[in-house]
Design an enzyme around this catalytic site. Structure first.
Site, PDB file in Angstrom:
ATOM      1  N   GLU A 308     -80.594  78.017  64.072  1.00  0.00           N
ATOM      2  CA  GLU A 308     -79.866  78.463  62.885  1.00  0.00           C
ATOM      3  C   GLU A 308     -80.774  79.178  61.904  1.00  0.00           C
ATOM      4  O   GLU A 308     -80.478  80.273  61.430  1.00  0.00           O
ATOM      5  CB  GLU A 308     -79.183  77.281  62.201  1.00  0.00           C
ATOM      6  CG  GLU A 308     -78.389  77.666  60.955  1.00  0.00           C
ATOM      7  CD  GLU A 308     -77.242  78.607  61.278  1.00  0.00           C
ATOM      8  OE1 GLU A 308     -77.250  79.759  60.802  1.00  0.00           O
ATOM      9  OE2 GLU A 308     -76.355  78.199  62.044  1.00  0.00           O
ATOM     10  N   ASP A 312     -80.623  83.078  60.693  1.00  0.00           N
ATOM     11  CA  ASP A 312     -80.315  83.425  59.309  1.00  0.00           C
ATOM     12  C   ASP A 312     -81.346  84.377  58.713  1.00  0.00           C
ATOM     13  O   ASP A 312     -80.995  85.384  58.081  1.00  0.00           O
ATOM     14  CB  ASP A 312     -80.233  82.160  58.459  1.00  0.00           C
ATOM     15  CG  ASP A 312     -79.011  81.307  58.773  1.00  0.00           C
ATOM     16  OD1 ASP A 312     -78.090  81.823  59.431  1.00  0.00           O
ATOM     17  OD2 ASP A 312     -78.990  80.133  58.376  1.00  0.00           O
ATOM     18  N   SER A 558     -71.795  81.236  61.929  1.00  0.00           N
ATOM     19  CA  SER A 558     -73.066  80.991  61.265  1.00  0.00           C
ATOM     20  C   SER A 558     -73.912  82.256  61.216  1.00  0.00           C
ATOM     21  O   SER A 558     -74.850  82.347  60.426  1.00  0.00           O
ATOM     22  CB  SER A 558     -73.832  79.874  61.979  1.00  0.00           C
ATOM     23  OG  SER A 558     -74.023  80.183  63.342  1.00  0.00           O
ATOM     24  N   ASP A 601     -59.500  96.504  58.800  1.00  0.00           N
ATOM     25  CA  ASP A 601     -58.466  95.548  59.177  1.00  0.00           C
ATOM     26  C   ASP A 601     -58.582  95.235  60.674  1.00  0.00           C
ATOM     27  O   ASP A 601     -58.631  96.144  61.505  1.00  0.00           O
ATOM     28  CB  ASP A 601     -57.090  96.135  58.863  1.00  0.00           C
ATOM     29  CG  ASP A 601     -55.988  95.100  58.926  1.00  0.00           C
ATOM     30  OD1 ASP A 601     -56.297  93.894  59.036  1.00  0.00           O
ATOM     31  OD2 ASP A 601     -54.811  95.498  58.853  1.00  0.00           O
ATOM     32  N   ILE A 602     -58.642  93.970  61.010  1.00  0.00           N
ATOM     33  CA  ILE A 602     -58.770  93.542  62.403  1.00  0.00           C
ATOM     34  C   ILE A 602     -57.392  93.137  62.921  1.00  0.00           C
ATOM     35  O   ILE A 602     -56.738  92.256  62.344  1.00  0.00           O
ATOM     36  CB  ILE A 602     -59.745  92.363  62.552  1.00  0.00           C
ATOM     37  CG1 ILE A 602     -61.076  92.686  61.859  1.00  0.00           C
ATOM     38  CG2 ILE A 602     -59.965  92.027  64.019  1.00  0.00           C
ATOM     39  CD1 ILE A 602     -61.794  93.899  62.384  1.00  0.00           C
ATOM     40  N   GLY A 620     -53.193  93.508  57.748  1.00  0.00           N
ATOM     41  CA  GLY A 620     -53.381  92.782  56.504  1.00  0.00           C
ATOM     42  C   GLY A 620     -54.128  91.483  56.746  1.00  0.00           C
ATOM     43  O   GLY A 620     -54.774  91.293  57.781  1.00  0.00           O
ATOM     44  N   ASP A 622     -55.022  87.758  57.770  1.00  0.00           N
ATOM     45  CA  ASP A 622     -54.567  86.808  58.788  1.00  0.00           C
ATOM     46  C   ASP A 622     -55.550  85.643  58.852  1.00  0.00           C
ATOM     47  O   ASP A 622     -56.708  85.758  58.414  1.00  0.00           O
ATOM     48  CB  ASP A 622     -54.435  87.476  60.156  1.00  0.00           C
ATOM     49  CG  ASP A 622     -55.712  88.155  60.617  1.00  0.00           C
ATOM     50  OD1 ASP A 622     -56.699  87.441  60.871  1.00  0.00           O
ATOM     51  OD2 ASP A 622     -55.739  89.395  60.717  1.00  0.00           O
TER      52      ASP A 622
END
Length: 643
Positions: A308, A312, A558, A601-602, A620, A622
């Site tokens: 992690e 990051d 993450s 927009d996906i 829009g 979701d």
């Protein structure tokens, strides 16, 4: 006359004898959120002479105005946009009333607790009392039991529920330690027992909650923009989201990333990554802020310990260079830490004696155990960074409403002070960690459960929850992404605790009406009036990272969270350069229709889980990818144009 007086005395005596006990006016205040898994066995009553560090969280003032106050400084149409409050103003706004403090004190004294044993925290938010188990059980009309884990032998204490007098209940938000119960133990082998225990008992543990996942693939080629559907690099992200701004206000701006010990980056991994993708950063490290003894340990290595943090900082530092990134390393090697610990460090008003933290959830400092951090608890040691990204979480089901709401209100306060708080939304679609869902028959989590299991703190309406997308196989960075459906599924859905905030009401209502999910109230909270998440998204699939001396591919929200954090940090740089302040709480802006063009927009993919395909992406907002992924070249001038 004498006879009548005698009869009156007898009647009075009868009334006194028949009067209800003081328990008659008690009401249940909290119940355990979820029953322990079968592996946790109730072994015995907790010994009556044991000492418990009791903490009574006092009801704060103006909590009914939290959203209004936050919206006033965060909504782009507000005349007070950007006029963030000072820490002192926040403390004064929400400190408990004198009536509340006296009501709780008088109850304790009337119950036999001597006044000198009662302590009021510096911010007047908590009353503290070291009490025996017998005293605590009497005060709360409850029983404490010890639970033992069958495999590990670890123990923890908990009560199933507790009660308060009806006249006192309105003045107390929650009492610790009581019903909070950690449901998991570590599966890692070879690490010290206490290290394993706290990694698992901390809410913010590095693995497996929302930590990056790997499929074991080791890239053997030098990735390019032509292969971003297979290998994500900083160059891919720049092309996807138009991240080409170079910071100039590095001395003023701040960007913090939270890590929980023993999760830590390896310097050699950072340099290996930077040598390939960000050569100017070789030898550069994040700026360490040690919280409760936290430091980038190198004693324990492996994906669960370095994955992690390596991810990051390899990406956050690459995307915002030359801006420094602050490492909020939280917890020592013995106890570890939870979310409350890093919140203590950035807001002194959240601290109390021993941090006010929950021993079953957080690290309690000073830690007198061998090797533990025995210094003062880290309280208000750093001003809140303008952006904070946290890639950790827990199943909302395992948090009681009182605990979750109190913590959520703290995130609102950070927003009022100008901080953008980002949390990863989870990696198991509509399911919880490990693909577990809620078994309503037993009130436990199970892979056979059927009720959706949302993620916390992502469900808190005062954080920005970040979901995950991916470059579809065979596609390029110049074509629309889809929801993450490789190795992970973007966490998303509807809270079982938090009400719907006003800023997302129109978008969420439109989704539910235009694209009604084919699930019943037994499967998710379909009331239409609760917090929905995530808020936005970024790529979370096929990240190339250097980990333990080699390159691997990792996946997860993450990864998405620090990428969004990097973009907002660059926006803040531009605003600071223009003599303005940071954007602070982001959600009211991104849900405003006028800002829709700043997001891709996906509309392809879903977030399966709990035996279903989950929710679907639609035009829009979701509950898979939120409002979509940012386009920095459009978003930055829009936010720069705000006061």
């Amino acid at each position: 006359m004498l006879l009548s007086w005698s009869l009156f005395i007898l009647a009075l005596g009868g009334l006194t004898f028949a009067a209800p006990s003081r328990r008659a006016n008690y009401v249940v205040h909290e119940k355990r959120a979820a029953e322990p898994s079968p592996a946790w066995v109730q072994s015995r009553r907790l010994e009556s002479d044991k000492i418990l560090p009791m903490r009574f969280g006092l009801t704060q003032s103006n909590l009914d105005k939290v959203e209004d106050i936050l919206m006033a400084v965060s909504h782009p149409h507000s005349a007070d946009y950007g006029k963030h409050l000072s820490p002192t103003e926040v403390i004064e706004m929400f400190k408990p009333s004198s009536e509340t403090i006296e009501a709780v004190k008088n109850w304790l004294i009337g119950s036999g607790i001597s006044p000198e044993r009662i302590r009021l925290s510096g911010n007047k938010g908590w009353i503290e009392l070291n009490a025996t188990v017998a005293e605590a059980e009497d005060l709360l009309d409850t029983e404490y039991h010890v639970y033992e884990h069958e495999e590990s032998g670890l123990e923890q204490i908990s009560c199933h529920s507790y009660s308060l007098p009806a006249h006192v209940q309105p003045h107390i938000e929650l009492v610790k330690p009581t019903v909070h119960f950690n449901h998991r133990v570590a599966r890692d082998e070879g690490a010290p027992g206490k290290l394993k225990r706290k990694r698992e008992s901390s809410l913010g543990k590095p693995s497996p909650y929302n930590g990056p996942k790997t499929n074991g693939e080791h890239p053997s080629v030098a990735p390019s923009l032509d292969s971003c559907d297979e290998y994500i690099t900083p160059a891919c992200l720049r092309a996807l989201y138009n991240i080409y701004y170079v910071p100039t206000q590095t001395g003023k701006n701040t960007y913090g990333v939270v890590e929980f010990t023993p999760q830590a980056y390896l310097p050699t991994d950072l340099d290996m990554f930077f040598s390939n993708y960000s050569p100017s950063l070789v030898g550069t490290r994040p700026v360490l802020v040690s919280i409760d003894g936290g430091y980038p340990q190198a004693q324990y290595q492996g994906f669960d310990y370095n994955g992690e943090s390596d991810l990051d900082f390899e990406y956050a530092m690459s995307l915002v260079t030359p801006q420094n990134v602050t490492l909020l390393q939280t917890g020592d090697m013995v106890e570890g830490a939870g979310f409350d610990n890093w919140l203590d460090a950035v807001d002194a008003s959240f601290c109390t004696y021993e941090g006010g933290d929950d021993p079953s959830q957080d690290g309690i400092y000073p830690d007198t155990a061998p090797g533990g951090y025995n210094g003062p608890e880290s309280c208000g040691i750093i001003a809140p960074p303008y952006v904070v990204s946290t890639s950790y979480g827990q199943d909302e089901f395992t948090a009681t409403p009182a605990y979750a709401i109190r913590q959520c209100n703290e995130y609102a306060k950070l927003g009022m002070m100008g901080t953008t708080v980002l949390y990863a939304s989870g990696d198991y679609g509509v399911a919880g960690f490990g693909g577990e869902c809620i078994d309503t028959a037993t009130n436990t989590e199970s892979v056979n459960g059927t009720r959706f299991n949302p993620d916390f703190p992502a469900t808190c309406p005062y954080v920005t929850a970040v979901g995950a997308t991916q470059v579809s196989p065979g596609y390029t960075v110049y074509e629309p992404e889809s929801a993450a459906e490789t190795v992970i599924y973007s966490g998303g859905g509807f809270s079982n605790i938090f009400a719907m905030p006003s800023y997302q009401a129109a978008a969420v209502t439109h989704y539910l009406e235009a694209y009604p999910p084919p699930y019943t109230a037994a499967q998710y909270n379909n009331s239409g009036n609760v917090r929905a998440f995530p808020d936005l998204a970024a790529n979370g699939v096929n990240y190339v990272i250097a980990i333990d001396g080699e390159f691997e591919l990792v996946y997860g929200t993450s990864a998405s969270s620090p990428v969004v954090g990097s973009m907002i940090t660059l926006v803040n740089d531009a605003r600071l350069g223009a003599g303005k302040g940071p954007v602070g709480f982001l959600n009211p802006v991104i849900y405003t229709p006028g800002f829709a063009s700043a997001f891709h927009d996906i509309t392809n993919g879903s977030n399966q889980g709990c035996g279903t395909v989950g929710f679907t992406t639609e035009p829009g907002w979701d509950p898979v990818t939120g409002v979509g992924t940012p386009d920095l070249t459009i978003l930055m001038p829009m936010l720069l144009g705000l006061p």
